[in-house]
Design a protein around this motif. Structure first.
Motif, PDB file in Angstrom:
ATOM      1  N   PRO A 106     -11.951   4.775  10.409  1.00  0.00           N
ATOM      2  CA  PRO A 106     -11.021   4.444   9.469  1.00  0.00           C
ATOM      3  C   PRO A 106     -11.613   4.328   8.163  1.00  0.00           C
ATOM      4  O   PRO A 106     -10.799   4.631   6.910  1.00  0.00           O
ATOM      5  N   LYS A 107     -13.037   3.995   7.895  1.00  0.00           N
ATOM      6  CA  LYS A 107     -13.571   3.755   6.641  1.00  0.00           C
ATOM      7  C   LYS A 107     -14.328   5.259   6.288  1.00  0.00           C
ATOM      8  O   LYS A 107     -14.903   5.238   5.305  1.00  0.00           O
ATOM      9  N   ARG A 123      -4.418   1.872  -3.435  1.00  0.00           N
ATOM     10  CA  ARG A 123      -3.811   1.486  -2.381  1.00  0.00           C
ATOM     11  C   ARG A 123      -2.885   2.089  -2.029  1.00  0.00           C
ATOM     12  O   ARG A 123      -2.355   1.959  -0.536  1.00  0.00           O
ATOM     13  N   GLU A 126      -4.135   4.651   0.566  1.00  0.00           N
ATOM     14  CA  GLU A 126      -4.708   3.965   1.856  1.00  0.00           C
ATOM     15  C   GLU A 126      -3.559   3.457   2.770  1.00  0.00           C
ATOM     16  O   GLU A 126      -3.777   3.432   4.171  1.00  0.00           O
ATOM     17  N   LYS A 127      -2.584   2.889   2.260  1.00  0.00           N
ATOM     18  CA  LYS A 127      -1.599   2.426   3.021  1.00  0.00           C
ATOM     19  C   LYS A 127      -0.637   3.411   3.588  1.00  0.00           C
ATOM     20  O   LYS A 127      -0.291   3.151   4.985  1.00  0.00           O
ATOM     21  N   ASN A 128      -0.708   4.663   3.247  1.00  0.00           N
ATOM     22  CA  ASN A 128      -0.157   5.777   3.837  1.00  0.00           C
ATOM     23  C   ASN A 128      -0.865   6.080   5.077  1.00  0.00           C
ATOM     24  O   ASN A 128      -0.323   6.404   6.088  1.00  0.00           O
ATOM     25  N   ILE A 129      -2.183   6.290   4.864  1.00  0.00           N
ATOM     26  CA  ILE A 129      -2.999   6.507   5.916  1.00  0.00           C
ATOM     27  C   ILE A 129      -2.823   5.483   6.994  1.00  0.00           C
ATOM     28  O   ILE A 129      -3.038   5.605   8.335  1.00  0.00           O
ATOM     29  N   GLU A 130      -3.041   4.216   6.644  1.00  0.00           N
ATOM     30  CA  GLU A 130      -2.926   2.977   7.654  1.00  0.00           C
ATOM     31  C   GLU A 130      -1.736   3.152   8.196  1.00  0.00           C
ATOM     32  O   GLU A 130      -1.676   2.801   9.525  1.00  0.00           O
ATOM     33  N   ARG A 131      -0.416   3.335   7.665  1.00  0.00           N
ATOM     34  CA  ARG A 131       0.716   3.390   8.258  1.00  0.00           C
ATOM     35  C   ARG A 131       0.927   4.444   9.390  1.00  0.00           C
ATOM     36  O   ARG A 131       1.385   4.338  10.578  1.00  0.00           O
ATOM     37  N   GLU A 132       0.334   5.571   9.129  1.00  0.00           N
ATOM     38  CA  GLU A 132       0.097   6.671  10.201  1.00  0.00           C
ATOM     39  C   GLU A 132      -0.576   6.414  11.248  1.00  0.00           C
ATOM     40  O   GLU A 132      -0.193   6.822  12.581  1.00  0.00           O
ATOM     41  N   ILE A 133      -1.579   5.678  10.906  1.00  0.00           N
ATOM     42  CA  ILE A 133      -2.678   5.425  12.062  1.00  0.00           C
ATOM     43  C   ILE A 133      -1.983   4.336  13.018  1.00  0.00           C
ATOM     44  O   ILE A 133      -2.176   4.472  14.463  1.00  0.00           O
ATOM     45  N   GLU A 134      -1.383   3.388  12.469  1.00  0.00           N
ATOM     46  CA  GLU A 134      -0.508   2.493  13.268  1.00  0.00           C
ATOM     47  C   GLU A 134       0.332   3.059  14.139  1.00  0.00           C
ATOM     48  O   GLU A 134       0.638   2.805  15.442  1.00  0.00           O
TER      49      GLU A 134
END
Length: 444
Positions: A106-107, A123, A126-134
């Motif tokens: 993820p980094k 941010r 990054e939050k959009n990518i984090e949300r989709e990964i989850e």
């Protein structure tokens, strides 16, 4: 006492008859409203749409990012190197590269831009990518999108205080806003009106008028008359601002009240005959249950102990002003010019600057040790106690703080009076802290 009243009357009438006082009293509330309105408008207008180009090697995020008022995503199949070469002419604000092994690394995400990215923009991406990964990982675990959406709940709680008088609703947001506003008003007025006392003393000293005045009145009486007179000017201006604000609010309400004053129940009856009545009915029912921002704000304001707040505000406004103004008056009597003022003002203004600086920490923990002790020290209590009071402060703490502040005012006034009686007739010499210390113990 008669002489103090005469000086008080002169200081008061001289200031309230000035055109600047009348103009600022009338325009004050409008200027303050316009000031905050401009800040809000500027903050909103400064937000511009950012265009983001996304190169997704993993093909897991294509068209998954939701566009918003601030971010607009466009997915591209172009090679990264080609996209980097043509980026300056593409019109995009940022180029986001998502590697093929994003799920295990993820980094590995890289964001390219011509200028440094703001923290908010970084941010947001990054939050959009984090949300989709989850979402992808949960889906792989057998949890469907519908389950995810159903699991998302918006919680809105009501805070209630338990006391000997029973249960009372309260609002930490309203308490924070009102407490900080009251503290900031005291902070500003202490500086504005305290400096007025200092300048008034300096003007009379440098023009040598004070030599004539002192022949018929004691220096302490002159200082107290000036301090109390300017304090009454400040209270008069505050009272007029409150009356004008109330009058303007009443006038606006009377003009537009029929449109906005109807209760949610009345509006519900009115809209039943209108098109799309079902949607409107849902909104009104939501307001009836306290869901609308307007209803929540009004309920929050009503939960505050307004009588205690107003009484304490007047006391701490007067106490803080009188204590600091006595010191400002002492400074004005000790110096001959504006250039000599700064060295003496700094140690006096440090406590009140410190108070407004730590107010944000007191708001976080209004019952903590820091809040308690700083609300007892007379140099910081006018601001810190006003921050605490909307949250609810035990009566014994308020009384103790008021007693200590009163004692601090008496002691400070005595100290300032000792400096004033010597400094007001001292000319042609720059005093030092050591010399001013000696003035306190002069007999006479």
């Amino acid at each position: 006492m008669k002489n103090i009243f005469l000086v008080l009357k002169r200081e008061y009438l001289t200031r309230v008859r000035k055109k600047s006082f009348i103009v600022m009293t009338i325009l004050g509330p409008l200027l303050i409203a316009a000031f905050y309105g401009i800040i809000g408008w500027t903050a909103m207008s400064s937000i511009s749409l950012k265009k983001i180009e996304v190169i997704d090697q993993s093909n897991l995020f294509k068209e998954k990012f939701k566009n918003s008022e601030e971010l607009n995503y466009t997915f591209s199949a172009e090679a990264l190197e080609n996209a980097k070469k043509s980026f300056s002419k593409s019109g995009y604000d940022a180029l986001v590269f998502i590697p093929n092994d994003i799920m295990t690394n993820p980094k590995g995400v890289k964001i390219f831009s011509e200028k440094s990215l703001s923290i908010e923009l970084q941010r947001g991406i990054e939050k959009n990518i984090e949300r989709e990964i989850e979402t992808i990982k949960l889906t792989e675990a057998g949890i469907t999108q519908k389950v995810l959406e159903d699991a998302k709940m918006s919680v809105s709680s009501e805070t209630i205080s338990l006391s000997a008088e029973g249960e009372k609703s309260n609002s930490s947001v309203a308490a924070t806003v009102i407490g900080y506003v009251c503290a900031f008003l005291i902070y500003i007025t202490v500086f504005i009106f305290g400096v007025q006392v200092m300048r008034s003393v300096m003007e009379e000293k440098t023009s040598r008028i004070v030599e004539v005045i002192i022949s018929s009145i004691k220096p302490f009486e002159l200082m107290m008359g000036k301090i109390i007179g300017v304090a009454l000017v400040g209270l008069t201006q505050f009272a007029l601002w409150i009356l004008l604000t109330f009058a303007i609010t009443t006038a606006v309400t009377s003009l537009f009240g029929k449109k906005f004053s109807a209760s949610p129940e009345q509006r519900l009856e009115q809209v039943k005959k209108m098109p799309q009545a079902q949607e409107i009915e849902k909104q009104v029912v939501k307001e009836t249950n306290g869901g609308s921002p307007y209803v929540k704000i009004m309920k929050a304001i009503q939960t505050l102990p307004w009588v205690t707040i107003l009484v304490c505000f007047i006391f701490y406004f007067l106490g803080g002003y009188l204590m600091y103004s006595a010191l400002f008056g002492a400074i004005g009597s000790a110096v001959d010019s504006e250039t000599d003022v700064q060295q003496f003002m700094f140690p006096i203004t440090m406590p009140i600057i410190f108070s407004i600086a730590i107010a944000q920490f007191v708001i976080r923990e209004p019952d903590g040790a820091l809040a308690f002790w700083t609300s007892m020290i007379p140099f910081t209590s006018p601001i810190i106690m006003m921050v605490r009071i909307p949250f609810g402060v035990p009566t014994w703490q308020i009384i103790l703080s008021m007693v200590i502040l009163s004692a601090g005012f008496i002691g400070t006034t005595w100290l300032a009076g000792r400096i004033y009686r010597v400094g007001i007739l001292m000319f042609g010499k720059k005093p030092t802290f050591k010399e001013i210390g000696k003035w306190i113990f002069y007999k006479g």
